[in-house]
Scaffold this motif. Structure first.
Motif, PDB file in Angstrom:
ATOM      1  N   UNK A  10      38.937 -91.850  10.317  1.00  0.00           N
ATOM      2  CA  UNK A  10      40.035 -91.286  11.104  1.00  0.00           C
ATOM      3  C   UNK A  10      40.332 -92.156  12.319  1.00  0.00           C
ATOM      4  N   UNK A  11      39.279 -92.658  12.942  1.00  0.00           N
ATOM      5  CA  UNK A  11      39.501 -93.558  14.081  1.00  0.00           C
ATOM      6  C   UNK A  11      40.324 -94.774  13.643  1.00  0.00           C
ATOM      7  N   UNK A  12      40.126 -95.189  12.372  1.00  0.00           N
ATOM      8  CA  UNK A  12      40.850 -96.367  11.868  1.00  0.00           C
ATOM      9  C   UNK A  12      42.350 -96.109  11.785  1.00  0.00           C
ATOM     10  N   UNK A  13      42.757 -94.849  11.787  1.00  0.00           N
ATOM     11  CA  UNK A  13      44.188 -94.538  11.725  1.00  0.00           C
ATOM     12  C   UNK A  13      44.891 -94.747  13.064  1.00  0.00           C
ATOM     13  N   UNK A  14      44.116 -94.920  14.120  1.00  0.00           N
ATOM     14  CA  UNK A  14      44.729 -94.984  15.458  1.00  0.00           C
ATOM     15  C   UNK A  14      45.754 -96.109  15.545  1.00  0.00           C
ATOM     16  N   UNK A  15      45.420 -97.238  14.961  1.00  0.00           N
ATOM     17  CA  UNK A  15      46.382 -98.334  14.917  1.00  0.00           C
ATOM     18  C   UNK A  15      46.361 -99.201  16.159  1.00  0.00           C
ATOM     19  N   UNK A  16      47.327-100.079  16.221  1.00  0.00           N
ATOM     20  CA  UNK A  16      47.377-101.115  17.256  1.00  0.00           C
ATOM     21  C   UNK A  16      47.441-100.553  18.663  1.00  0.00           C
ATOM     22  N   UNK A  17      46.750-101.211  19.563  1.00  0.00           N
ATOM     23  CA  UNK A  17      46.902-100.879  20.979  1.00  0.00           C
ATOM     24  C   UNK A  17      46.104 -99.677  21.423  1.00  0.00           C
ATOM     25  N   UNK A  18      45.288 -99.124  20.527  1.00  0.00           N
ATOM     26  CA  UNK A  18      44.455 -97.981  20.904  1.00  0.00           C
ATOM     27  C   UNK A  18      42.994 -98.344  20.650  1.00  0.00           C
ATOM     28  N   UNK A  19      42.185 -98.305  21.715  1.00  0.00           N
ATOM     29  CA  UNK A  19      40.754 -98.564  21.549  1.00  0.00           C
ATOM     30  C   UNK A  19      40.117 -97.344  20.895  1.00  0.00           C
ATOM     31  N   UNK A  20      39.133 -97.562  20.046  1.00  0.00           N
ATOM     32  CA  UNK A  20      38.452 -96.430  19.405  1.00  0.00           C
ATOM     33  C   UNK A  20      36.953 -96.533  19.653  1.00  0.00           C
ATOM     34  N   UNK A  21      36.337 -95.361  19.805  1.00  0.00           N
ATOM     35  CA  UNK A  21      34.912 -95.295  20.107  1.00  0.00           C
ATOM     36  C   UNK A  21      34.294 -94.125  19.359  1.00  0.00           C
ATOM     37  N   UNK A  22      33.090 -94.329  18.867  1.00  0.00           N
ATOM     38  CA  UNK A  22      32.339 -93.205  18.321  1.00  0.00           C
ATOM     39  C   UNK A  22      31.837 -92.344  19.478  1.00  0.00           C
ATOM     40  N   UNK A  23      31.810 -91.041  19.236  1.00  0.00           N
ATOM     41  CA  UNK A  23      31.388 -90.093  20.271  1.00  0.00           C
ATOM     42  C   UNK A  23      30.039 -90.477  20.882  1.00  0.00           C
ATOM     43  N   UNK A  24      29.151 -91.042  20.077  1.00  0.00           N
ATOM     44  CA  UNK A  24      27.825 -91.415  20.582  1.00  0.00           C
ATOM     45  C   UNK A  24      27.870 -92.534  21.614  1.00  0.00           C
ATOM     46  N   UNK A  25      28.970 -93.267  21.656  1.00  0.00           N
ATOM     47  CA  UNK A  25      29.072 -94.403  22.591  1.00  0.00           C
ATOM     48  C   UNK A  25      29.590 -93.989  23.957  1.00  0.00           C
ATOM     49  N   UNK A  26      29.934 -92.711  24.140  1.00  0.00           N
ATOM     50  CA  UNK A  26      30.722 -92.372  25.322  1.00  0.00           C
ATOM     51  C   UNK A  26      29.935 -92.516  26.607  1.00  0.00           C
ATOM     52  N   UNK A  27      28.610 -92.362  26.539  1.00  0.00           N
ATOM     53  CA  UNK A  27      27.825 -92.516  27.760  1.00  0.00           C
ATOM     54  C   UNK A  27      28.068 -93.891  28.379  1.00  0.00           C
ATOM     55  N   UNK A  28      28.170 -94.897  27.514  1.00  0.00           N
ATOM     56  CA  UNK A  28      28.370 -96.265  28.007  1.00  0.00           C
ATOM     57  C   UNK A  28      29.753 -96.452  28.623  1.00  0.00           C
ATOM     58  N   UNK A  29      30.703 -95.597  28.276  1.00  0.00           N
ATOM     59  CA  UNK A  29      32.054 -95.737  28.821  1.00  0.00           C
ATOM     60  C   UNK A  29      32.093 -95.363  30.299  1.00  0.00           C
ATOM     61  N   UNK A  30      31.137 -94.552  30.708  1.00  0.00           N
ATOM     62  CA  UNK A  30      31.095 -94.153  32.119  1.00  0.00           C
ATOM     63  C   UNK A  30      32.210 -93.191  32.454  1.00  0.00           C
TER      64      UNK A  30
END
Lengths: 316, 316
Positions: free
Chosen positions: B184-204
């Protein structure tokens, strides 16, 4: 020196504390008077895990003789948050008497020099300890456009509720103060409607803005029953820990919920000095710092007015 | 006539329903196609106590041959809320297929004439059923200033999350979509960054705006960990019932939490007709209304794309 020390379970007056020394950009002040607020009572019970000297509503005296108070957020003024104009939210901050910085319930307090504000001579010490909580009430006027077109309810007739009601009233907003205690509601004064909490159902969902100053888990649900669709709820008080709540009215009614914490000192100082806001009816018992433990017991009594402690002999 | 009837415990296709008749200011439409959304699945389980025909994402055909859809809030247009310009919040409203008004999962649906919008010929029925949810995504642009200076995170990679991400991206905002499903994240398309929920801590705590499109009780706490101090959390999805949450970060970080529900149809119709927003990758299985129960099972599968039902023979 003396100081009211919080170990996370209780508070006690100690007389063996080291006198703080000013670091770079800091000053040390002789404390004249200091107030006890609900946050202090919560910190004393372990909120935020604070260990140290309490006290963040104070009047002090500099070596020069200047009578001053200080903003409580000690920011780094270098990080992205500070440079974006939000030093009160600096992630590296300490907070006077709340977070990694000893407070003002002591003979001497250490604060950043840039946080100082002069206390006008018209203001007595016992009034000046309200500068910090009144600034927090003024924070609402930085966050929202208040004015004669705004119907605003304040939930909670404690000291913060009354301060918020007075600040809102000065903008011309039509203010209703909602609380439990007739004696406290009676302090609201001219131009502010007062209601017992039990009457709120009859008020309907009529308010553009509802400020929750209850400090209670029931505050937000009550506010959501009073605010109109697309209206604003201001959360002025924190409730420690998790509690169960139905947030779906926020979505269904497209309510805006805004957290509101510390505010600007200058308008608070001006309103107090001119007595446009007269806090003297909110002042309760006054103690000497030597009787700090009795002062805390008095402050914790249900419905207590502001309890303050005199520290230096100059405090008058 | 046929209709998908919700009794608060389950849904079933009935063929014994009375054909609705238009009241004053109303029209009846032959339904061509109708989508199943998460709200329908919740209503089927008893949310809001709805009893009646479901369906609020639809394309119909008027007696004139006009192909149309309709806004879902049926307001009185007379009360104070309506006159204040908030008919979507009318306290007397019914809501198509959600609140005291039969919906469009039926051969015929009755709607207020003033709620109609023409469906441009460029739009296929299966795209046009996205007008209502896309309008809900456009609601955010009515509530907030989005643009190139805004870092925005969307929590939830479901259909609503993707629609919100696409709407936000068109404003120039720097958008990150956060979800659990790589496909589903792959559907976001150009210009949109995608992240797995588990990575969000690193996003700050780096986002000016975080939109919660998860429909989960964990959505708001996750959003509060991602939003910067004084930033905004948009609640796009309701969570039925009460759940335990710590709201103190809202106060301490002075976050603004905004509920967001239904939105404007015209920009949604224009964005779909021009294919500036192309929803075709979101379309999953298509069923005949006669297979409604199978359609509901398909819609309830984890990670399902949009399931739609064809109703009239004209639906193509």
């Amino acid at each position: 020196m003396r100081g009211v020390y919080c170990d996370g379970r209780s508070v006690r007056l100690r007389d063996d504390l080291a006198v703080p020394e000013a670091g770079e950009g800091e000053v040390v002040l002789d404390v004249r008077a200091v107030g006890i607020c609900d946050t202090d009572l919560q910190l004393a019970r372990g909120y935020m895990g604070f260990r140290g000297v309490l006290g963040h509503e104070f009047v002090g005296q500099a070596a020069s003789g200047r009578r001053v108070t200080a903003e409580i957020n000690n920011a780094c003024h270098r990080c992205a948050t500070c440079l974006a104009g939000r030093p009160r939210h600096c992630p590296n901050r300490t907070v006077l008497g709340i977070l990694r910085h000893d407070g003002a319930m002591a003979d001497v307090v250490r604060v950043p020099e840039r946080n100082l504000h002069d206390v006008p001579s018209a203001l007595e010490d016992r009034e000046a300890i309200f500068i910090e909580p009144l600034a927090a009430a003024f924070r609402i006027t930085e966050q929202l456009e208040l004015g004669p077109d705004v119907r605003m309810a304040i939930l909670g007739d404690g000291k913060l509720g009354l301060l918020c009601a007075w600040v809102a009233r000065r903008t011309g907003a039509r203010v209703s103060l909602i609380g439990k205690y007739p004696a406290k509601l009676a302090l609201a004064g001219e131009g502010i409607a007062t209601h017992h909490l039990d009457e709120t159902q009859a008020l309907g969902r009529a308010f553009d803005v509802v400020a929750d100053c209850t400090g209670s888990p029931t505050g937000l649900p009550s506010a959501l029953r009073l605010v109109r669709p697309c209206g604003t709820v201001v959360l002025k008080t924190t409730v420690a820990g998790t509690y169960a709540i139905d947030l779906s009215p926020i979505v269904i009614d497209e309510v805006r919920v805004i957290g509101s914490r510390c505010g600007p000192f200058p308008p608070a100082i001006a309103a107090l000095a001119s007595r446009q806001i007269d806090v003297r009816p909110l002042i309760g018992a006054e103690f000497d710092l030597d009787d700090a433990e009795a002062a805390f017991r008095a402050a914790a009594e249900r419905g207590a007015r502001k309890v303050l402690m005199r520290v230096s002999r100059e405090g008058s």
